[in-house]
Structures are given as structure tokens and as C-alpha cells.
Scaffold this motif. Structure first.
Motif, PDB file in Angstrom:
ATOM      1  N   GLY A  33     -50.952  11.426 -38.755  1.00 51.51           N
ATOM      2  CA  GLY A  33     -51.977  10.454 -39.083  1.00 51.51           C
ATOM      3  C   GLY A  33     -52.068   9.311 -38.098  1.00 51.51           C
ATOM      4  N   GLU A  34     -51.581   9.476 -36.879  1.00 48.56           N
ATOM      5  CA  GLU A  34     -51.622   8.415 -35.890  1.00 48.56           C
ATOM      6  C   GLU A  34     -52.345   8.898 -34.648  1.00 48.56           C
ATOM      7  N   ARG A  35     -52.762   7.947 -33.843  1.00 51.25           N
ATOM      8  CA  ARG A  35     -53.394   8.304 -32.588  1.00 51.25           C
ATOM      9  C   ARG A  35     -52.702   7.561 -31.466  1.00 51.25           C
ATOM     10  N   HIS A  36     -52.832   8.068 -30.272  1.00 53.39           N
ATOM     11  CA  HIS A  36     -52.146   7.472 -29.141  1.00 53.39           C
ATOM     12  C   HIS A  36     -53.013   6.424 -28.474  1.00 53.39           C
ATOM     13  N   GLY A  37     -52.387   5.303 -28.085  1.00 51.08           N
ATOM     14  CA  GLY A  37     -53.055   4.264 -27.328  1.00 51.08           C
ATOM     15  C   GLY A  37     -52.072   3.716 -26.321  1.00 51.08           C
ATOM     16  N   GLY A  38     -52.323   3.904 -25.049  1.00 52.57           N
ATOM     17  CA  GLY A  38     -51.410   3.422 -24.048  1.00 52.57           C
ATOM     18  C   GLY A  38     -50.049   4.071 -24.134  1.00 52.57           C
ATOM     19  N   GLY A  39     -49.955   5.280 -24.712  1.00 56.71           N
ATOM     20  CA  GLY A  39     -48.720   6.029 -24.768  1.00 56.71           C
ATOM     21  C   GLY A  39     -47.956   5.853 -26.062  1.00 56.71           C
ATOM     22  N   ASP A  40     -48.263   4.841 -26.881  1.00 54.24           N
ATOM     23  CA  ASP A  40     -47.617   4.639 -28.163  1.00 54.24           C
ATOM     24  C   ASP A  40     -48.595   4.978 -29.277  1.00 54.24           C
ATOM     25  N   THR A  41     -48.147   4.866 -30.520  1.00 53.71           N
ATOM     26  CA  THR A  41     -48.979   5.302 -31.634  1.00 53.71           C
ATOM     27  C   THR A  41     -49.537   4.122 -32.405  1.00 53.71           C
ATOM     28  N   VAL A  42     -50.768   4.296 -32.874  1.00 51.04           N
ATOM     29  CA  VAL A  42     -51.455   3.327 -33.717  1.00 51.04           C
ATOM     30  C   VAL A  42     -51.860   4.054 -34.996  1.00 51.04           C
ATOM     31  N   PRO A  43     -51.540   3.514 -36.165  1.00 51.91           N
ATOM     32  CA  PRO A  43     -51.908   4.190 -37.413  1.00 51.91           C
ATOM     33  C   PRO A  43     -53.413   4.366 -37.552  1.00 51.91           C
ATOM     34  N   THR A 315     -53.391  -2.904 -28.178  1.00 47.52           N
ATOM     35  CA  THR A 315     -52.637  -1.941 -28.979  1.00 47.52           C
ATOM     36  C   THR A 315     -51.241  -2.435 -29.344  1.00 47.52           C
ATOM     37  N   ALA A 316     -50.770  -3.509 -28.711  1.00 48.84           N
ATOM     38  CA  ALA A 316     -49.401  -3.971 -28.964  1.00 48.84           C
ATOM     39  C   ALA A 316     -49.234  -4.434 -30.418  1.00 48.84           C
ATOM     40  N   TYR A 317     -50.185  -5.211 -30.919  1.00 48.06           N
ATOM     41  CA  TYR A 317     -50.064  -5.734 -32.285  1.00 48.06           C
ATOM     42  C   TYR A 317     -50.077  -4.623 -33.333  1.00 48.06           C
ATOM     43  N   PRO A 318     -51.052  -3.714 -33.327  1.00 47.03           N
ATOM     44  CA  PRO A 318     -51.050  -2.674 -34.359  1.00 47.03           C
ATOM     45  C   PRO A 318     -49.862  -1.722 -34.268  1.00 47.03           C
ATOM     46  N   GLU A 319     -49.352  -1.503 -33.058  1.00 46.44           N
ATOM     47  CA  GLU A 319     -48.166  -0.664 -32.950  1.00 46.44           C
ATOM     48  C   GLU A 319     -46.953  -1.345 -33.581  1.00 46.44           C
ATOM     49  N   GLU A 320     -46.840  -2.660 -33.373  1.00 42.42           N
ATOM     50  CA  GLU A 320     -45.710  -3.393 -33.931  1.00 42.42           C
ATOM     51  C   GLU A 320     -45.806  -3.515 -35.445  1.00 42.42           C
ATOM     52  N   HIS A 321     -46.988  -3.795 -35.966  1.00 43.58           N
ATOM     53  CA  HIS A 321     -47.142  -4.094 -37.388  1.00 43.58           C
ATOM     54  C   HIS A 321     -47.659  -2.903 -38.189  1.00 43.58           C
ATOM     55  N   ARG A 322     -47.875  -1.766 -37.539  1.00 47.63           N
ATOM     56  CA  ARG A 322     -48.248  -0.517 -38.205  1.00 47.63           C
ATOM     57  C   ARG A 322     -49.542  -0.672 -38.994  1.00 47.63           C
ATOM     58  N   VAL A 323     -50.588  -1.118 -38.323  1.00 47.03           N
ATOM     59  CA  VAL A 323     -51.899  -1.260 -38.939  1.00 47.03           C
ATOM     60  C   VAL A 323     -52.937  -0.580 -38.058  1.00 47.03           C
ATOM     61  N   PRO A 324     -53.995  -0.057 -38.649  1.00 42.87           N
ATOM     62  CA  PRO A 324     -55.069   0.545 -37.850  1.00 42.87           C
ATOM     63  C   PRO A 324     -55.912  -0.504 -37.148  1.00 42.87           C
TER      64      PRO A 324
END
Length: 469
Positions: A33-43, A315-324
């Protein structure tokens, strides 16, 4: 946001210094259920049935009319035309100064007008984000947003600059007004009460997806403080507590809809946000996607690396806080410049890598920022925003891509077997497109039904001889 030349001196070089460029991803590939952004995942954004959502649409507004004529420029045609072009999302601008022109007195007529617009949206199956909009704080400074009775300046000066209105955010009176909004207990209560009124009235409306708590919040710079440093401090110390207060106000009457939170617009220059955690289970990060140089009239320069810098920062904020992520506004003023076709291709590909959707600025009929002309035809290069996509996927998305050169959309997912079918959106008429499915699945009227656990591949191509309209 509109043209803002005044900010350029603060941040045009900052993006080159602070935004480490991320390698561009290709087609969206996601697991769990995640997608990649800049190599990391965003919900991913999901609906109440667990389906993975994609929002594609436009802002809808009436900034001109007030009082008895408020929102009169928004018509049923807006939503009928959005649906006809394949869009499923509208960010509806509403103004606190129209809702509560006198303290404690909410306009029943304005609420009825909002409800009428939401009814139109529901009729055409458009999901709506209700946006509490402000530009340069509000009517005390010649704009719209926070009421005059909630504007406190401590007598500091304000000089209008109509040729560069965004620079007015840096006027002392405007900056002080934001400080009072964030810090004065009675204004905190008033802003929260306004949101309780809205969420209580519209929380059960079937068109409402969520609430954008405040558009493009800004704040007061301290002496000797550069703009990126100030933005991160304001976001951390003032905007984060405000978002949490307003989220609590919404949750007191609405437990279901999403809460959208914005950083300052400085993130548009590739400056990472200083926002902290929003303590709510259904938060969406909703930055805007504007470039200073392009807003001031320059053509797109792919060599400058702005899109890559923005993507890495946002993408840094949503990756850290696990939000779309849903991009709440984007799109330059002059889309007919030589490299704007490339800009739209690059921007759409970038947002597809990390976001659950976007709302372009703005769906209106004419010139300037309008998406379409008076006849309803897309203005130059904006037709690229209308392409096939899957508004809802019943399962785990493995990959998703759109090739504008061949006009081919591909989706691969593992079907969940619950939550209903996967839905496809095909711009213009369904007969303009050919849908092929591999795996134990079948297509019925733009819906893909599949066996639970099956790997499904969907390919959508333009029918021979069909031109994009």
C-alpha cells in the motif's frame, strides 16, 4: 497562490543549497500500500473500504463575489465538466470572512451555498476537499480569508503591492496578524469553532473527503532570520500546534473524514518543512507545487533541477510521519512557453511517483490560470492533466505508469477480494479507450472485478484515430 516575484530574492538560491537532489524514479512501484518517492516509501491514501485511492482534479473557487453573491461563480457546469474529463476531485475554496462576517454569527446562507455545491459534486461523483482559504491573511489587507475582526496588527504598517501581491506577506502588519492568530487564545478558540461549524454541517455529506485546515500559512520573521530558517521555526512552533488544535476541533464532530495539513509555501523551493507530528489518525500532507521563477514569467528550465529538489524535500515529511501526500495546488500561469509541454510531462511524472493525487489551479473558463477556455477546451498543455488512471484499487498496487507518448496506462496489483471492484477513469468517452486485463478478472463498465489474491495487470490504450480533447 499566484505570481510572487517578491519571494525570489529570499529563496531562489536556497533550493540549490538546501535541497539535495534525489534520483528520479521511473513508474510508480509499490508494495504494502505504499509508493516510492525519491527511493523511500510514502503511504497511500485509502477509502473506508481499504481501496487505494488516486485523486485527480482541480481547485474550484470564487474569489470575486462576497455576501449575497458569494460562490455564485461556482456552477454545476464545473463538476459536470470535471467528470466528463475524467477527474474525480475538487478542492473547494471557502472563506472564513464569508462564513463568520461578525464574530459568533455564522452565515446560514453561506452554508447553504456550500451545501448546494457539494450536492453538485456528489451528483457527478466528485470528491471534495473543503479548503479554508486565505491570501495575505484576509480582507483587512485587501484579500480574502481571516475576518477583519480576527486581524490584529499592533498598529504595524502595511503597504499594498498589487503588482506583486505575494510580497505583501512580508509586510509587518500581515506578519504580526499571523502571530496573533497562532498565539492569542481567543483567536485560537474562534478558529477552532469555525471548523466545528463546518465539520458538523458537512461531515456526513457524501461528497466530502476532508478538510484543508488553512491555505498556505505564513508567519513573522525575526530580525536577522533568513526565510528558510523562519519557515521551519514557524511550521514547528506555531503551525504544528495550530493544526493539532484544529484537527481536535474537527474530530469533536467528525471522526471519519481526512484532515489535510499544509506547510508554508516555502516548500515550493525545495526547502524541507519544519512541521511536527499531527496527532490524528487520518492526516494528509498537502503541500503546494509552485516555482518562483516560473510564477514570475520564466519558462521551465529542466537543467535547474527544481522538480527533483522539490520531490526530495516534499517526501521527507510523509516518509517520517507515515502519512499520504496530496498536492493541493500546482500549475504555472503561462503554459504556452516553449518548454511548458515538457514541464507538464515532468511534473505529472514526479507527482505520480510520490503522491496520492493533486488538484491543479484552477478550473475556470477563460484566461490566466484557468484550465479551460470559455468554450470548455483545455488551454495549451493542460490537456496533459487528463489521462487514464485508477481512482480506486481493490488490492496492493505493484506498479502503475502512464506513457504520454503512446497514451498507454498500465496497472499491476494483487487483488484483495474485498472492498468492491477496482475503478478506472477514462477521460472523455469510454469508447475512446481500449481496456485489456490479464489474470482472473473481468471488466464491467470501467470496473475491474478480480479473484482474491490474484495478480492482475490492466492496460489501457487510446482507440485508433482518437485525439485527446
Amino acid at each position: 497562490m499566484r505570481t510572487f516575484r517578491g519571494i525570489c530574492g529570499f529563496v531562489c538560491t536556497v533550493a540549490l543549497v538546501t535541497g539535495a537532489l534525489a534520483p528520479a524514479a521511473g513508474a510508480r512501484e509499490a508494495g504494502g500500500g505504499e509508493r516510492h518517492g525519491g527511493g523511500d516509501t510514502v503511504p497511500r491514501l485509502t477509502d473506508d473500504r481499504g481501496r487505494v485511492l488516486t485523486l485527480r482534479g482541480w481547485n474550484v473557487e470564487d474569489k470575486t463575489n462576497r455576501g449575497d453573491k458569494a460562490l455564485s461563480a461556482v456552477t454545476e457546469r464545473h463538476f459536470r465538466d470535471l467528470r466528463a474529463r475524467g477527474f474525480n476531485f475538487a478542492r473547494l475554496l471557502i472563506f472564513w470572512d464569508d462564513l463568520e462576517p461578525r464574530r459568533g454569527q455564522y452565515s446560514a446562507a453561506y452554508l447553504r451555498k456550500i451545501e448546494r455545491i457539494l450536492d453538485w459534486a456528489h451528483r457527478y461523483d466528485i470528491q471534495v476537499l473543503v479548503d479554508a482559504h486565505q491570501d495575505v491573511f484576509g480582507p483587512a489587507f485587501g484579500h480574502r480569508g481571516i475576518p477583519e475582526w480576527a486581524t490584529r496588527t499592533d498598529g504595524l504598517p502595511f503597504t499594498p503591492n498589487p503588482d506583486d501581491w505575494f510580497s505583501e506577506y512580508f509586510q509587518p502588519a500581515v506578519q504580526r496578524a499571523f502571530t496573533h492568530l497562532y498565539e492569542d487564545a481567543d483567536l485560537q478558540r474562534a478558529q477552532a469553532a469555525m471548523w466545528r461549524v463546518l465539520a458538523d454541517r458537512f461531515g456526513d455529506h457524501p461528497a466530502v473527503l476532508g478538510y484543508d485546515l488553512i491555505n498556505e500559512p505564513m508567519g513573522e520573521l525575526r530580525e536577522g532570520e533568513d526565510l528558510p530558517t523562519a519557515a521551519r521555526r514557524i511550521e514547528r512552533d506555531q503551525i504544528t500546534p495550530m493544526h493539532n488544535r484544529l484537527a481536535d476541533a474537527v474530530r469533536s464532530v467528525d471522526r471519519d473524514n481526512w484532515v489535510f495539513v499544509e506547510p508554508t509555501p516555502i516548500v515550493g523551493e525545495g526547502v524541507p518543512t519544519g512541521l511536527g507530528k499531527i496527532k490524528d489518525p487520518k492526516v494528509v500532507y498537502a503541500p503546494h507545487f509552485y516555482n518562483t521563477a516560473m510564477e514570475a514569467g520564466a519558462d521551465y528550465d529542466p537543467a535547474a533541477g527544481w522538480i527533483e529538489s522539490y520531490e526530495a524535500a516534499v517526501t521527507a515529511y510523509p516518509e517520517e510521519h507515515r502519512v499520504p501526500v496530496v498536492v493541493g495546488e500546482w500549475g504555472p500561469l503561462n503554459t504556452a512557453l516553449p518548454r511548458m509541454g515538457l514541464f507538464y510531462r515532468d511534473a505529472l511524472a514526479s507527482m505520480n511517483r510520490y503522491s496520492s493525487g493533486w488538484a491543479g489551479y484552477v478550473w475556470c473558463y477563460g484566461g490566466g490560470y484557468c484550465a479551460v477556455d470559455a468554450a470548455g477546451e483545455f488551454r495549451t498543455n493542460k490537456e496533459q492533466t487528463a489521462s487514464p488512471y485508477a481512482p480506486a484499487v481493490a488490492g496492493r498496487v505493484r506498479s502503475e505508469s502512464y506513457d504520454p507518448a503512446t497514451r498507454t496506462y498500465r496497472l499491476s496489483y494483487v487483488a484483495s477480494g474485498r472492498g468492491g471492484p477496482t475503478e478506472l477513469s477514462l477521460p472523455s468517452r469510454a469508447r475512446d479507450w481500449r481496456v485489456r486485463v490479464s489474470g482472473p478478472a473481468w471488466v464491467d463498465g470501467g470496473r475491474v472485478h478480480a479473484r482474491a489474491g490474484a495478480r492482475i495487470s490492466v492496460t489501457v490504450t487510446a482507440a485508433p484515430g482518437v485525439n485527446q480533447r
